[in-house]
Design a protein around this motif. Sequence first.
Motif, PDB file in Angstrom:
ATOM      1  N   THR A 167     -16.211  30.565 -68.426  1.00  0.00           N
ATOM      2  CA  THR A 167     -14.783  30.436 -68.151  1.00  0.00           C
ATOM      3  C   THR A 167     -14.031  31.760 -68.161  1.00  0.00           C
ATOM      4  OG1 THR A 167     -14.409  29.971 -70.491  1.00  0.00           O
ATOM      5  CG2 THR A 167     -14.721  28.072 -69.017  1.00  0.00           C
ATOM      6  N   GLY A 168     -14.620  32.817 -68.702  1.00  0.00           N
ATOM      7  CA  GLY A 168     -13.936  34.104 -68.758  1.00  0.00           C
ATOM      8  C   GLY A 168     -14.044  34.875 -67.457  1.00  0.00           C
ATOM      9  N   ASP A 169     -13.028  35.689 -67.176  1.00  0.00           N
ATOM     10  CA  ASP A 169     -13.053  36.493 -65.961  1.00  0.00           C
ATOM     11  C   ASP A 169     -14.215  37.488 -65.961  1.00  0.00           C
ATOM     12  OD1 ASP A 169     -10.819  35.178 -65.134  1.00  0.00           O
ATOM     13  OD2 ASP A 169      -9.442  36.897 -65.302  1.00  0.00           O
ATOM     14  N   GLY A 170     -14.679  37.867 -67.140  1.00  0.00           N
ATOM     15  CA  GLY A 170     -15.739  38.860 -67.222  1.00  0.00           C
ATOM     16  C   GLY A 170     -17.126  38.286 -67.409  1.00  0.00           C
ATOM     17  N   ASP A 171     -17.299  36.975 -67.263  1.00  0.00           N
ATOM     18  CA  ASP A 171     -18.614  36.368 -67.445  1.00  0.00           C
ATOM     19  C   ASP A 171     -19.505  36.604 -66.221  1.00  0.00           C
ATOM     20  OD1 ASP A 171     -17.909  35.464 -69.911  1.00  0.00           O
ATOM     21  OD2 ASP A 171     -17.408  33.432 -69.265  1.00  0.00           O
ATOM     22  N   ASP A 172     -20.810  36.403 -66.438  1.00  0.00           N
ATOM     23  CA  ASP A 172     -21.781  36.615 -65.360  1.00  0.00           C
ATOM     24  C   ASP A 172     -21.655  35.542 -64.282  1.00  0.00           C
ATOM     25  OD1 ASP A 172     -22.677  38.665 -66.885  1.00  0.00           O
ATOM     26  OD2 ASP A 172     -24.534  37.698 -67.522  1.00  0.00           O
ATOM     27  N   TYR A 173     -22.105  35.896 -63.061  1.00  0.00           N
ATOM     28  CA  TYR A 173     -22.048  34.944 -61.956  1.00  0.00           C
ATOM     29  C   TYR A 173     -23.453  34.644 -61.444  1.00  0.00           C
ATOM     30  CZ  TYR A 173     -22.943  38.752 -58.652  1.00  0.00           C
ATOM     31  OH  TYR A 173     -23.507  39.797 -57.960  1.00  0.00           O
ATOM     32  N   LEU A 174     -23.548  33.581 -60.666  1.00  0.00           N
ATOM     33  CA  LEU A 174     -24.815  33.177 -60.065  1.00  0.00           C
ATOM     34  C   LEU A 174     -24.880  33.533 -58.585  1.00  0.00           C
ATOM     35  CD1 LEU A 174     -25.090  29.657 -61.721  1.00  0.00           C
ATOM     36  CD2 LEU A 174     -26.419  31.688 -62.303  1.00  0.00           C
ATOM     37  N   TYR A 175     -23.800  33.288 -57.861  1.00  0.00           N
ATOM     38  CA  TYR A 175     -23.763  33.556 -56.423  1.00  0.00           C
ATOM     39  C   TYR A 175     -22.427  34.195 -56.073  1.00  0.00           C
ATOM     40  CZ  TYR A 175     -27.575  30.160 -56.446  1.00  0.00           C
ATOM     41  OH  TYR A 175     -28.737  29.495 -56.717  1.00  0.00           O
ATOM     42  N   ALA A 176     -22.456  35.134 -55.141  1.00  0.00           N
ATOM     43  CA  ALA A 176     -21.241  35.824 -54.714  1.00  0.00           C
ATOM     44  C   ALA A 176     -21.061  35.683 -53.207  1.00  0.00           C
ATOM     45  CB  ALA A 176     -21.320  37.310 -55.081  1.00  0.00           C
ATOM     46  N   SER A 177     -19.817  35.497 -52.787  1.00  0.00           N
ATOM     47  CA  SER A 177     -19.528  35.342 -51.364  1.00  0.00           C
ATOM     48  C   SER A 177     -19.440  36.692 -50.673  1.00  0.00           C
ATOM     49  CB  SER A 177     -18.199  34.609 -51.177  1.00  0.00           C
ATOM     50  OG  SER A 177     -17.099  35.492 -51.411  1.00  0.00           O
ATOM     51  N   SER A 178     -19.438  36.652 -49.355  1.00  0.00           N
ATOM     52  CA  SER A 178     -19.031  37.809 -48.578  1.00  0.00           C
ATOM     53  C   SER A 178     -17.510  37.903 -48.658  1.00  0.00           C
ATOM     54  CB  SER A 178     -19.499  37.661 -47.131  1.00  0.00           C
ATOM     55  OG  SER A 178     -19.067  36.431 -46.591  1.00  0.00           O
ATOM     56  N   PRO A 179     -16.918  39.070 -48.356  1.00  0.00           N
ATOM     57  CA  PRO A 179     -15.461  39.218 -48.513  1.00  0.00           C
ATOM     58  C   PRO A 179     -14.670  38.343 -47.538  1.00  0.00           C
ATOM     59  CG  PRO A 179     -16.559  41.351 -48.389  1.00  0.00           C
ATOM     60  CD  PRO A 179     -17.574  40.329 -47.984  1.00  0.00           C
ATOM     61  N   ILE A 180     -13.558  37.849 -48.024  1.00  0.00           N
ATOM     62  CA  ILE A 180     -12.578  37.164 -47.179  1.00  0.00           C
ATOM     63  C   ILE A 180     -11.402  38.131 -47.052  1.00  0.00           C
ATOM     64  CG2 ILE A 180     -11.071  35.158 -46.944  1.00  0.00           C
ATOM     65  CD1 ILE A 180     -12.975  33.706 -48.907  1.00  0.00           C
ATOM     66  N   TYR A 181     -11.242  38.732 -45.893  1.00  0.00           N
ATOM     67  CA  TYR A 181     -10.259  39.793 -45.733  1.00  0.00           C
ATOM     68  C   TYR A 181      -8.856  39.234 -45.493  1.00  0.00           C
ATOM     69  CZ  TYR A 181     -14.078  43.106 -45.608  1.00  0.00           C
ATOM     70  OH  TYR A 181     -15.176  43.858 -45.939  1.00  0.00           O
ATOM     71  N   GLU A 182      -7.881  39.917 -46.069  1.00  0.00           N
ATOM     72  CA  GLU A 182      -6.475  39.563 -45.901  1.00  0.00           C
ATOM     73  C   GLU A 182      -6.111  39.646 -44.419  1.00  0.00           C
ATOM     74  OE1 GLU A 182      -2.784  38.395 -46.327  1.00  0.00           O
ATOM     75  OE2 GLU A 182      -3.995  38.647 -48.143  1.00  0.00           O
ATOM     76  N   ASP A 183      -5.516  38.555 -43.891  1.00  0.00           N
ATOM     77  CA  ASP A 183      -5.135  38.547 -42.472  1.00  0.00           C
ATOM     78  C   ASP A 183      -3.644  38.304 -42.264  1.00  0.00           C
ATOM     79  OD1 ASP A 183      -4.807  35.872 -43.027  1.00  0.00           O
ATOM     80  OD2 ASP A 183      -6.457  35.167 -41.770  1.00  0.00           O
ATOM     81  N   GLY A 184      -2.892  38.269 -43.375  1.00  0.00           N
ATOM     82  CA  GLY A 184      -1.448  38.089 -43.268  1.00  0.00           C
ATOM     83  C   GLY A 184      -0.998  36.650 -43.186  1.00  0.00           C
ATOM     84  N   SER A 185      -1.921  35.702 -43.133  1.00  0.00           N
ATOM     85  CA  SER A 185      -1.543  34.304 -42.987  1.00  0.00           C
ATOM     86  C   SER A 185      -1.013  33.713 -44.287  1.00  0.00           C
ATOM     87  CB  SER A 185      -2.733  33.473 -42.517  1.00  0.00           C
ATOM     88  OG  SER A 185      -3.738  33.431 -43.519  1.00  0.00           O
ATOM     89  N   GLY A 186      -1.498  34.262 -45.415  1.00  0.00           N
ATOM     90  CA  GLY A 186      -1.068  33.763 -46.709  1.00  0.00           C
ATOM     91  C   GLY A 186      -1.848  32.566 -47.197  1.00  0.00           C
ATOM     92  N   SER A 187      -2.591  31.905 -46.310  1.00  0.00           N
ATOM     93  CA  SER A 187      -3.359  30.719 -46.680  1.00  0.00           C
ATOM     94  C   SER A 187      -4.762  30.843 -46.115  1.00  0.00           C
ATOM     95  CB  SER A 187      -2.679  29.458 -46.137  1.00  0.00           C
ATOM     96  OG  SER A 187      -3.407  28.304 -46.506  1.00  0.00           O
ATOM     97  N   TYR A 188      -5.775  30.502 -46.937  1.00  0.00           N
ATOM     98  CA  TYR A 188      -7.159  30.706 -46.536  1.00  0.00           C
ATOM     99  C   TYR A 188      -7.972  29.446 -46.776  1.00  0.00           C
ATOM    100  CZ  TYR A 188      -5.522  35.442 -46.463  1.00  0.00           C
ATOM    101  OH  TYR A 188      -4.789  36.561 -46.175  1.00  0.00           O
ATOM    102  N   THR A 189      -8.729  29.042 -45.776  1.00  0.00           N
ATOM    103  CA  THR A 189      -9.592  27.861 -45.865  1.00  0.00           C
ATOM    104  C   THR A 189     -10.960  28.219 -45.319  1.00  0.00           C
ATOM    105  OG1 THR A 189      -8.939  27.062 -43.674  1.00  0.00           O
ATOM    106  CG2 THR A 189      -7.635  26.290 -45.562  1.00  0.00           C
ATOM    107  N   GLY A 190     -11.944  27.428 -45.712  1.00  0.00           N
ATOM    108  CA  GLY A 190     -13.284  27.670 -45.196  1.00  0.00           C
ATOM    109  C   GLY A 190     -14.315  26.784 -45.848  1.00  0.00           C
ATOM    110  N   GLN A 191     -15.581  27.075 -45.553  1.00  0.00           N
ATOM    111  CA  GLN A 191     -16.725  26.370 -46.121  1.00  0.00           C
ATOM    112  C   GLN A 191     -17.558  27.364 -46.918  1.00  0.00           C
ATOM    113  OE1 GLN A 191     -16.159  22.512 -45.147  1.00  0.00           O
ATOM    114  NE2 GLN A 191     -18.197  23.108 -45.848  1.00  0.00           N
ATOM    115  N   PHE A 192     -17.942  26.991 -48.124  1.00  0.00           N
ATOM    116  CA  PHE A 192     -18.796  27.864 -48.919  1.00  0.00           C
ATOM    117  C   PHE A 192     -20.053  28.259 -48.150  1.00  0.00           C
ATOM    118  CE2 PHE A 192     -16.900  25.528 -52.725  1.00  0.00           C
ATOM    119  CZ  PHE A 192     -15.978  26.530 -52.976  1.00  0.00           C
ATOM    120  N   SER A 193     -20.618  27.313 -47.387  1.00  0.00           N
ATOM    121  CA  SER A 193     -21.877  27.562 -46.684  1.00  0.00           C
ATOM    122  C   SER A 193     -21.749  28.654 -45.632  1.00  0.00           C
ATOM    123  CB  SER A 193     -22.385  26.271 -46.033  1.00  0.00           C
ATOM    124  OG  SER A 193     -21.423  25.747 -45.128  1.00  0.00           O
TER     125      SER A 193
END
Length: 398
Positions: free
Chosen positions: A105-131
């Motif tokens: 639950t901590g921000d500094g805890d270890d992770y299992l999987y990491a995404s590729s970057p989702i770049y800021e596009d100015g829309s303010g809202s972001y949707t997608g599929q983990f896959s």
Amino acid sequence: MRRSTILKRAVAGLMAAALCLSCSACGSSAGKYAKSYLGSVGQVLSAVASKSGGPAASAAPSASDGAVKLDTPTRFTVDGSGSFSFQGVDGASFYLIYFCDTAATGDGDDYLYASSPIYEDGSGSYTGQFSDLFQAAYGEYLVKVFAFPELTDASQEMSGAATASYTYTGAQSDPVIDYFWDTNGGAFEAVLTNVADYTYQAYPDAVELTFTNTGDPADVVAATLEGVSESNTALTVDGLTRGGTYRITAVSRSGSPYVTNAESAAVTVSEGVTLGDVNVLSENYTWSDGWASFPRLTPAFDLNGGSAGTLSGRQGAMTAEAEAVPAAANAGCDYSYTIRIDFGGFAMDGALDLKSDGTLEFTESGAGPIAAGAITGSWVDNGDGTATLSYAPADIKS
């Protein structure tokens, strides 16, 4: 040949600070069943920096430089199909999503999987599929999304995490089995050749094979490959009748709560394999004999002229191709040949004797890292100027 998949804790500096943004592998539901992503935030950010032309992550400013923390993304939602959405924040350059253990639950805890970057596009809202962003094994996760500033921006630092729960379920693939019958030793080896399909699913608890003698329905042999993993895929099957022809079927079973079909479809491996006087290899069976380049089967060897490429052996993706040139028959032999072998760019000499008692011996001189060695076996005259050569891997000498 059994090895449990181990999830290593990914520890790395983020923006040259001591803060580690990853999520704990300990006790992970995913870790019990399949292979996990191994990496660190530093590696992810280095890739981002490379793409953007910015400095490596280790050169970025830290919290101790007085940087202001970005706001945390809001309205982070996840549904059962793996769709997500969140609201972006002012000052962000890109966002990263992490799959973590449910206890991380901590921000500094270890992770299992990491995404590729989702770049800021100015829309303010972001949707997608983990896959679309990364692969993960079936399991139960705490999902986190963080906002990051430009890597060259010394005035701001990454945000805290917005979190959501996600349970990833799905079907297990049907097993694909390849096999090798060694007539010299009487051994039948079955191999699960699509084990990679389970890497991001859940490894089966067991794959069960059933052998039914087509000429004697009472002759049924069952064999089970247990503890399936990427390094435990082969099974030697005992109790089969030499000379019999067997229909082979296979089914995989899983007790994972994240697998939607506890039992796969029953697949037909072969309608009929005769375990006779010559070796049998299925189409996708591969093998490794260390650095040796010995074949397992040569089905149509040209007795009179030899033939380039007929003495093919495989070492993973590498193939040994040999040219046999007839020579004067040695004592006790019906045929003898000198051999020229090309194995992964190494040229070797060798010899082949087809002996009058139905046995054979194939030797190679060795070259570079490949040691000299020999293999024995048996041969059968096909009656058309060719012979079937069956090699005995248990008898390799090197």
